[in-house]
Design a protein around this motif. Sequence first.
Motif, short mmCIF file in Angstrom:
data_model
loop_
_atom_site.label_atom_id
_atom_site.label_comp_id
_atom_site.label_asym_id
_atom_site.label_seq_id
_atom_site.Cartn_x
_atom_site.Cartn_y
_atom_site.Cartn_z
N THR A 302 86.58 51.80 61.46
CA THR A 302 87.46 51.51 60.32
C THR A 302 87.64 50.02 60.06
OG1 THR A 302 89.45 51.63 61.69
CG2 THR A 302 88.80 53.64 60.55
N ARG A 526 77.38 55.68 44.83
CA ARG A 526 77.79 54.29 45.07
C ARG A 526 78.83 54.29 46.18
NH1 ARG A 526 77.71 50.83 39.57
NH2 ARG A 526 76.13 52.06 38.50
N ILE A 527 78.71 53.32 47.04
CA ILE A 527 79.69 53.15 48.11
C ILE A 527 80.44 51.84 47.86
CG2 ILE A 527 79.98 52.81 50.60
CD1 ILE A 527 77.39 54.41 50.99
N TYR A 528 81.74 51.90 48.05
CA TYR A 528 82.57 50.70 47.93
C TYR A 528 83.20 50.40 49.28
CZ TYR A 528 81.86 51.49 43.01
OH TYR A 528 81.27 51.68 41.80
N ALA A 529 83.41 49.13 49.52
CA ALA A 529 84.03 48.72 50.78
C ALA A 529 85.51 48.47 50.55
CB ALA A 529 83.38 47.46 51.32
N ASN A 530 86.29 48.72 51.59
CA ASN A 530 87.71 48.36 51.59
C ASN A 530 87.84 46.92 51.10
OD1 ASN A 530 90.33 47.51 52.49
ND2 ASN A 530 90.36 49.27 53.88
N TRP B 598 94.34 51.76 49.33
CA TRP B 598 93.03 52.17 49.84
C TRP B 598 93.13 53.05 51.08
CZ3 TRP B 598 87.96 50.89 48.14
CH2 TRP B 598 86.95 51.28 49.03
N GLY B 599 94.09 52.79 51.92
CA GLY B 599 94.16 53.53 53.18
C GLY B 599 93.27 52.90 54.24
N PRO B 600 93.09 53.62 55.36
CA PRO B 600 92.39 53.01 56.49
C PRO B 600 90.87 53.04 56.38
CG PRO B 600 93.16 55.20 57.07
CD PRO B 600 93.63 54.95 55.67
N ASP B 601 90.31 53.78 55.42
CA ASP B 601 88.85 53.88 55.37
C ASP B 601 88.20 52.52 55.19
OD1 ASP B 601 88.98 56.55 55.68
OD2 ASP B 601 88.56 57.07 53.59
N LEU B 602 87.03 52.37 55.81
CA LEU B 602 86.27 51.14 55.63
C LEU B 602 85.40 51.25 54.38
CD1 LEU B 602 85.71 48.40 56.81
CD2 LEU B 602 84.17 49.45 58.46
N TYR B 603 84.87 52.45 54.12
CA TYR B 603 84.01 52.66 52.95
C TYR B 603 84.42 53.96 52.27
CZ TYR B 603 81.30 49.25 55.53
OH TYR B 603 80.92 48.14 56.21
N ARG B 604 84.20 54.00 50.96
CA ARG B 604 84.42 55.24 50.24
C ARG B 604 83.59 55.19 48.95
NH1 ARG B 604 90.65 54.25 47.90
NH2 ARG B 604 89.94 53.22 45.96
N THR B 605 83.56 56.30 48.23
CA THR B 605 82.72 56.31 47.02
C THR B 605 83.50 55.96 45.76
OG1 THR B 605 83.08 58.68 46.85
CG2 THR B 605 81.05 57.95 47.94
N PRO B 607 85.68 53.32 43.63
CA PRO B 607 85.95 51.88 43.67
C PRO B 607 87.45 51.62 43.80
CG PRO B 607 85.45 52.56 41.44
CD PRO B 607 85.22 53.76 42.32
N PRO B 608 87.83 50.45 44.27
CA PRO B 608 89.25 50.12 44.32
C PRO B 608 89.82 50.00 42.91
CG PRO B 608 87.94 48.22 44.96
CD PRO B 608 86.99 49.37 44.78
#
Lengths: 638, 638
Positions: A302, A526-530, B598-605, B607-608
Amino acid sequence: MRSYSPVDFTHVSLTGPFWAERLETVLTRTVPSQYRKLEESGILESLELKDPPPPLRIPRIGGPDGHTHQVFWDSDIGKWIEAAGYALRHRRDPDLEAKVDAIVDQLEAAQMADGYLNLWYQGHEIEKRWTNLRDRHELYNAGHLLEGAIAYYQATGKRKLLDVLERYLDHIRTTFGTGPGQKRGYPGHQEIELALVKLYRLTGERKQLDLAAYFIDQRGAEPHYFDEEAVARGDDPKAYHFYANGNYQYAQAHKPVREQDKVVGHAVRAMYMYSAMADLAAELDDDSLRHACEMLWKDVTTTRMYVTGGFGPSASNEGFTTDYDLPNDTAYCETCASIAFVFWAQRMLNLDLDGHYAELMELALYNGTLSGLSRDGELYFYENKLESDGSHRRWPWHPCPCCTMNVSRLVASVGGYFYSVGPDAIAINLYGGNSADLELDGRRIRIVEESLYPLSGKVRVSVHPDGHGPFTLRLRIPDWATDAMANLNGNPVDVPGQTEKGYLTITRDWIDGDVIDLDLPMPPRRIYANPKVKMDRHRTALARGPLVYCAEQVDNETPIADLLLPRTAELVEQMRPDLFGGVVTLTTKAETIARDDWGPDLYRTAPPTPAPTTLTAIPYYLWANREPGAMQVWIRES
Amino acid sequence: MRSYSPVDFTHVSLTGPFWAERLETVLTRTVPSQYRKLEESGILESLELKDPPPPLRIPRIGGPDGHTHQVFWDSDIGKWIEAAGYALRHRRDPDLEAKVDAIVDQLEAAQMADGYLNLWYQGHEIEKRWTNLRDRHELYNAGHLLEGAIAYYQATGKRKLLDVLERYLDHIRTTFGTGPGQKRGYPGHQEIELALVKLYRLTGERKQLDLAAYFIDQRGAEPHYFDEEAVARGDDPKAYHFYANGNYQYAQAHKPVREQDKVVGHAVRAMYMYSAMADLAAELDDDSLRHACEMLWKDVTTTRMYVTGGFGPSASNEGFTTDYDLPNDTAYCETCASIAFVFWAQRMLNLDLDGHYAELMELALYNGTLSGLSRDGELYFYENKLESDGSHRRWPWHPCPCCTMNVSRLVASVGGYFYSVGPDAIAINLYGGNSADLELDGRRIRIVEESLYPLSGKVRVSVHPDGHGPFTLRLRIPDWATDAMANLNGNPVDVPGQTEKGYLTITRDWIDGDVIDLDLPMPPRRIYANPKVKMDRHRTALARGPLVYCAEQVDNETPIADLLLPRTAELVEQMRPDLFGGVVTLTTKAETIARDDWGPDLYRTAPPTPAPTTLTAIPYYLWANREPGAMQVWIRES
């Protein structure tokens, strides 16, 4: 008590195009060429215990760097023997066996009467043995030689090297421990711990497990052994010359491992240690170790993991820095670190069959690990950067060739990661055509999988059990397969309703020829980063199925660094049989600001007008196999 | 033949709020406090020629650095005398004069029989004088002492220091030149050349101009003097220990100056040299020098200039790197470099009255230069970064205090940049309330300007000539004043039709009391950088009139680095009388991605999602005068 067990890779025959190709390349090109490199670079000469050693002859980019015998070369020999052992388990080869035998003879001849075996110290300064565990890799080397010995024994039944190593381990056991007169030392570079668990699993001898547990339990204890041994040899404990960060964290020895909840220091050391901790948690049913592993896993995944499953942003300590510090162009991401993470992930998965572990194991395997080996199987990345201006190139070899044989031993044994076998259950963790002969509670069960995965998410699994009686089949549903569908013998299965912890779970009295058709849709995503990862803000990474993609210059007419990807632009899949034997590329309408007709002004009040262009992305692991050029995983969005 | 001449600053009385405040601060606080710093830091002790020197006592951030007598301290003494001289020309002050007199007496006492005067060499290694022009600043020091002598003479009529310097120059003239027995040397750090032109303009002695021309003409000639002197003193010419870049470019000595068309090396050296080249082009009517100046001007302003009028991105050589390399957080942008650019720009403007030169002179003056001095007049920036995480702070003093007295001498004489006088014409280059007593072809003409510029673009100019007869008034129309309007005695003037090379040009038989009302609209604007400047891509800088703005943390609740400015968001001006005695801030609706849930995730699909926030910007030159915090000139656009 271990929930699930891995499967011996020899029981899984890889028939799908993806892994069959990688495996064949490693067996026919990588393993043999690595022997030549060991010869050419002078590493095998270290077996002759010459002093002074011959100069290092490494055909490296930029010319030789003047290195001679390195303290870690035993490990490279051990790792090659391990890879060769795995190759021999796929098919015997007298020539390859003769090469290993010759090395084994030299190792046996080199071993001292008291069991000690270390080429550096025996060749150069035997009086200093066991005086610098922190920096000198003696136990690390022993661990890799042991893994080689086990693999070679399993492949050939030849015990000579295993006997050598067992004698060495007896010496180590006498030397280290908490008894009177024993040194309370432990490795500066962890590795031997997981090798000892392997040996315990092979021989069932408790003393091997105990030694592994001792090393793990002793680590980080006060007074600090690394300081004590430094004082004993007349060094200043503060002068950590091999430690870029100058502190115990570098080797995860800053506190007892059960108190560690933050992933720090040298990434490979960390991951090998966590793997051993998970092994011991399983073998000793040690909840405190398991809990530490879970905390460390949560921390690294994380806050400190690259989207490619790469680990360790910094070259200075080959490891971790601060949370969310994941620079792309300077990413270190040593191949070994991703491989070691795969080891750890498999152990975590077998402790607790949760698809999350398999998901990240697969991520690191397909991306951060495979990128380390060229398509032709003879060039390497030590550092797996996520962005390059074109200057990052593959090496024919490396002064520290740890990654080269790490990738060959992993690929040569990759079938072992496909399945886990637990109480009354078989879990399919990875996909790709294969046929597996498994044993569940003494019963033989054959699983045949037909699939082009990861080219396609369509998977047909047929089950061929011996005899009757119910058992459970668990088929992993990847997180990205949001609309996964399944049929059992043509009848729809309620995938969401029957999925537990990421595995589609079907318990029944399986009949020979039962067929599950799994459809794991893999639309490009698509993947976005924190946003805390500042270097990835306003950027997206492209992926399809388990593969992370990258834009490589050779496929794009616009300079990669100038590409802008509109948020809403559609990603179009294209099957390209002409490329790397068949690969799906992603193409999309994009923009570039570099082609704006700006003129000579340095500043103006009108913004640049992006010009239309096309972006083509390929799977990340395939980059740097054609003409050299720029590459980017995280593409700027417009 | 010079087209236009600058005006003596004593003829321009600054009445507008902006410059009156800066000037008063410099006269009452900066110049006196700088004397105290010279005393406290030990610099004045160097006049006593003690060996060994006392330790440097600099009250610097981070504690003393162990420096002692520095080879450039003569220049700091000279520059302070120059600033004090300018202060005395504003108003005599017996106490200040006594301080200068005491220094002058010490300098006179220190001067050697042959005229040589250098505190370092005389104090420590006189036998080595003139053996290392490249690194040891002897001629640079002489130049600054000369400028001080001229200013003090002009302020007080006291010739003692000027006599000392003229004797020194005679010694220098004997030592250097192309005659038999002379050294063919020239300064490693240019400065004396423009000082010599000043002396020539004061005394009319051709030999001073000739010496300046010699230094300029000899520079970069082969065989290379810096190599010859290095060999002569037994050094390896390749061991350029003061040269971070290890080459002649560092001191613009890589080729004859007339062949130079690329701005390279140490930024201050470059700009002082270009100023002298422009001076000599004017005095000697030398088209080849003028052409080189024009090429160099075009080069630096189109490829290597910060939007603030800062110069030199790199700390390693205090200077230039490559085209479009303008990093913001690591920008060096030495205050001295912007000041020297102002000098050069004024000389280029007077060679060719083109508003372009005045535009950039004003830019550097209001932004890159003024940022170097705190609001209270006693703290400094040596480096004027365009972005800071909050760690960039003002200094109470500096081990190399060159910038401190450079800014005081410039502000103390800033009135001299407002006007240029040419054949039959007076040009108004800068605005801001003032009254000027000018002389045009022997005729006295008084210009009175009422304006709050740069707070407002409204300017009222009244003209009060002695006698009759036509002449031309040129009023600069800045590039940013796109809809400038003007009235002459209430009647509209066709501004576009009557603007030549950036100056509204009105020729008439001016009558006492004629009034021009100029309206230079200064709506807030966005500036974009050429996409070749990669660090400024997708970013905009805000400006209003001549002032570049920045977002400083103290005015913003969102972390500066997280701000996103939508392309179309309106920039709202707000007059803030409570801030810095009255300043216009810019406020706009903005966004931040940092507040996304965003929460604790490092990556997600997904966008912020940016959250709304407000961005407030202040003029760049005012930053770092309140509580320390982050700052950014280039704001990311969304």
